[in-house]
Scaffold this motif. Structure first.
Motif, PDB file in Angstrom:
ATOM      1  N   LEU A 184       3.611  15.765 -10.243  1.00 50.79           N
ATOM      2  CA  LEU A 184       2.425  16.240  -9.525  1.00 50.79           C
ATOM      3  C   LEU A 184       1.496  15.078  -9.213  1.00 50.79           C
ATOM      4  CD1 LEU A 184       1.621  19.547 -11.437  1.00 50.79           C
ATOM      5  CD2 LEU A 184       2.516  19.305  -9.109  1.00 50.79           C
ATOM      6  N   GLY A 185       1.337  14.163 -10.147  1.00 50.85           N
ATOM      7  CA  GLY A 185       0.507  12.981  -9.917  1.00 50.85           C
ATOM      8  C   GLY A 185       1.076  12.129  -8.794  1.00 50.85           C
ATOM      9  N   LEU A 186       2.378  11.970  -8.774  1.00 44.83           N
ATOM     10  CA  LEU A 186       3.038  11.214  -7.708  1.00 44.83           C
ATOM     11  C   LEU A 186       2.848  11.915  -6.374  1.00 44.83           C
ATOM     12  CD1 LEU A 186       4.815   8.819  -6.941  1.00 44.83           C
ATOM     13  CD2 LEU A 186       6.808  10.228  -7.451  1.00 44.83           C
ATOM     14  N   GLY A 187       2.922  13.231  -6.396  1.00 46.31           N
ATOM     15  CA  GLY A 187       2.687  13.994  -5.167  1.00 46.31           C
ATOM     16  C   GLY A 187       1.277  13.790  -4.644  1.00 46.31           C
ATOM     17  N   ASN A 188       0.302  13.767  -5.540  1.00 46.04           N
ATOM     18  CA  ASN A 188      -1.079  13.524  -5.119  1.00 46.04           C
ATOM     19  C   ASN A 188      -1.227  12.127  -4.542  1.00 46.04           C
ATOM     20  OD1 ASN A 188      -1.913  16.040  -5.920  1.00 46.04           O
ATOM     21  ND2 ASN A 188      -2.619  15.378  -7.932  1.00 46.04           N
ATOM     22  N   TRP A 189      -0.596  11.164  -5.182  1.00 42.50           N
ATOM     23  CA  TRP A 189      -0.650   9.780  -4.718  1.00 42.50           C
ATOM     24  C   TRP A 189      -0.047   9.667  -3.314  1.00 42.50           C
ATOM     25  CZ3 TRP A 189       3.450   6.313  -3.786  1.00 42.50           C
ATOM     26  CH2 TRP A 189       3.053   5.002  -3.562  1.00 42.50           C
ATOM     27  N   ARG A 190       1.099  10.327  -3.122  1.00 40.75           N
ATOM     28  CA  ARG A 190       1.745  10.299  -1.805  1.00 40.75           C
ATOM     29  C   ARG A 190       0.875  10.992  -0.765  1.00 40.75           C
ATOM     30  NH1 ARG A 190       7.673  12.365  -2.448  1.00 40.75           N
ATOM     31  NH2 ARG A 190       7.869  11.566  -0.340  1.00 40.75           N
ATOM     32  N   SER A 191       0.255  12.101  -1.161  1.00 39.80           N
ATOM     33  CA  SER A 191      -0.618  12.834  -0.248  1.00 39.80           C
ATOM     34  C   SER A 191      -1.824  11.981   0.148  1.00 39.80           C
ATOM     35  CB  SER A 191      -1.075  14.129  -0.915  1.00 39.80           C
ATOM     36  OG  SER A 191      -1.980  14.805  -0.089  1.00 39.80           O
ATOM     37  N   GLU A 192      -2.418  11.282  -0.827  1.00 44.54           N
ATOM     38  CA  GLU A 192      -3.549  10.403  -0.532  1.00 44.54           C
ATOM     39  C   GLU A 192      -3.123   9.268   0.389  1.00 44.54           C
ATOM     40  OE1 GLU A 192      -5.024   9.162  -4.320  1.00 44.54           O
ATOM     41  OE2 GLU A 192      -5.655  11.177  -4.876  1.00 44.54           O
ATOM     42  N   GLY A 193      -1.927   8.746   0.157  1.00 44.57           N
ATOM     43  CA  GLY A 193      -1.397   7.684   1.022  1.00 44.57           C
ATOM     44  C   GLY A 193      -1.205   8.169   2.450  1.00 44.57           C
ATOM     45  N   ARG A 194      -0.662   9.360   2.579  1.00 44.19           N
ATOM     46  CA  ARG A 194      -0.477   9.923   3.918  1.00 44.19           C
ATOM     47  C   ARG A 194      -1.815  10.125   4.614  1.00 44.19           C
ATOM     48  NH1 ARG A 194       3.421  13.879   1.746  1.00 44.19           N
ATOM     49  NH2 ARG A 194       5.469  12.970   2.074  1.00 44.19           N
ATOM     50  N   THR A 195      -2.789  10.628   3.871  1.00 44.26           N
ATOM     51  CA  THR A 195      -4.122  10.855   4.438  1.00 44.26           C
ATOM     52  C   THR A 195      -4.731   9.547   4.912  1.00 44.26           C
ATOM     53  OG1 THR A 195      -4.437  12.754   2.989  1.00 44.26           O
ATOM     54  CG2 THR A 195      -6.414  11.791   3.947  1.00 44.26           C
ATOM     55  N   ARG A 196      -4.613   8.497   4.098  1.00 42.45           N
ATOM     56  CA  ARG A 196      -5.170   7.186   4.447  1.00 42.45           C
ATOM     57  C   ARG A 196      -4.469   6.625   5.685  1.00 42.45           C
ATOM     58  NH1 ARG A 196      -3.305   2.454   3.304  1.00 42.45           N
ATOM     59  NH2 ARG A 196      -1.918   3.204   1.686  1.00 42.45           N
ATOM     60  N   ALA A 223      -5.531   8.451   8.802  1.00 43.08           N
ATOM     61  CA  ALA A 223      -6.875   8.020   9.234  1.00 43.08           C
ATOM     62  C   ALA A 223      -6.799   6.652   9.922  1.00 43.08           C
ATOM     63  CB  ALA A 223      -7.823   7.963   8.041  1.00 43.08           C
ATOM     64  N   GLU A 224      -6.002   5.731   9.372  1.00 34.90           N
ATOM     65  CA  GLU A 224      -5.854   4.404   9.980  1.00 34.90           C
ATOM     66  C   GLU A 224      -5.227   4.501  11.361  1.00 34.90           C
ATOM     67  OE1 GLU A 224      -3.797   1.709   7.382  1.00 34.90           O
ATOM     68  OE2 GLU A 224      -5.265   1.965   5.777  1.00 34.90           O
ATOM     69  N   VAL A 225      -4.217   5.340  11.502  1.00 32.61           N
ATOM     70  CA  VAL A 225      -3.562   5.524  12.800  1.00 32.61           C
ATOM     71  C   VAL A 225      -4.551   6.104  13.805  1.00 32.61           C
ATOM     72  CG1 VAL A 225      -1.797   6.863  14.023  1.00 32.61           C
ATOM     73  CG2 VAL A 225      -1.214   5.675  11.900  1.00 32.61           C
ATOM     74  N   ALA A 226      -5.333   7.080  13.384  1.00 36.76           N
ATOM     75  CA  ALA A 226      -6.332   7.677  14.283  1.00 36.76           C
ATOM     76  C   ALA A 226      -7.352   6.630  14.719  1.00 36.76           C
ATOM     77  CB  ALA A 226      -7.035   8.852  13.591  1.00 36.76           C
ATOM     78  N   GLU A 227      -7.774   5.767  13.795  1.00 37.27           N
ATOM     79  CA  GLU A 227      -8.726   4.710  14.131  1.00 37.27           C
ATOM     80  C   GLU A 227      -8.110   3.712  15.118  1.00 37.27           C
ATOM     81  OE1 GLU A 227     -11.018   1.013  11.946  1.00 37.27           O
ATOM     82  OE2 GLU A 227     -10.419   2.729  10.731  1.00 37.27           O
ATOM     83  N   LEU A 228      -6.866   3.335  14.879  1.00 35.15           N
ATOM     84  CA  LEU A 228      -6.183   2.408  15.797  1.00 35.15           C
ATOM     85  C   LEU A 228      -6.022   3.024  17.184  1.00 35.15           C
ATOM     86  CD1 LEU A 228      -3.432   0.913  13.457  1.00 35.15           C
ATOM     87  CD2 LEU A 228      -5.414  -0.273  14.408  1.00 35.15           C
TER      88      LEU A 228
END
Length: 100
Positions: A21-33, A36-41
């Motif tokens: 579950l912790g790994l899933g949260n980490w992956r989810s946070e990575g995807r979110t980040r 956001a970076e892609v949207a900014e670019l």
């Protein structure tokens, strides 16, 4: 012993699920980040495209105006005979001389 073996395995299973579950949260946070970076670019790229489009339009208008001025001067020069051209030059010189 059997009780302790079952308890140990349940504890291990809980720990493994917790890590997953912790790994899933980490992956989810990575995807979110990354999202956001892609949207900014993308937003920056669209702004650069719009600025380039405006700049190219301005450059094109300036180039058209330059060619129009050259064509106008050539057309006027071609349509004037020597006498008319000399009269225009003399008139201009007289006006400039009179303004001093």
């Amino acid at each position: 012993n059997r009780f302790f073996d079952v308890a140990y395995h349940e504890c291990r299973t809980t720990k493994i699920h917790g890590n997953a579950l912790g790994l899933g949260n980490w992956r989810s946070e990575g995807r979110t980040r990354i999202t956001a970076e892609v949207a900014e670019l993308e937003a920056r790229a669209l702004a650069e495209i719009a600025a380039s489009r405006a700049r190219v339009g301005d450059e094109l208008r300036a180039e058209i105006a330059r060619y129009a001025a050259i064509a106008t001067a050539d057309a006027v020069r071609a349509s004037l005979d020597n006498q008319t051209q000399q009269e225009l030059v003399d008139s201009f010189i007289a006006k400039v001389g009179a303004s001093r």
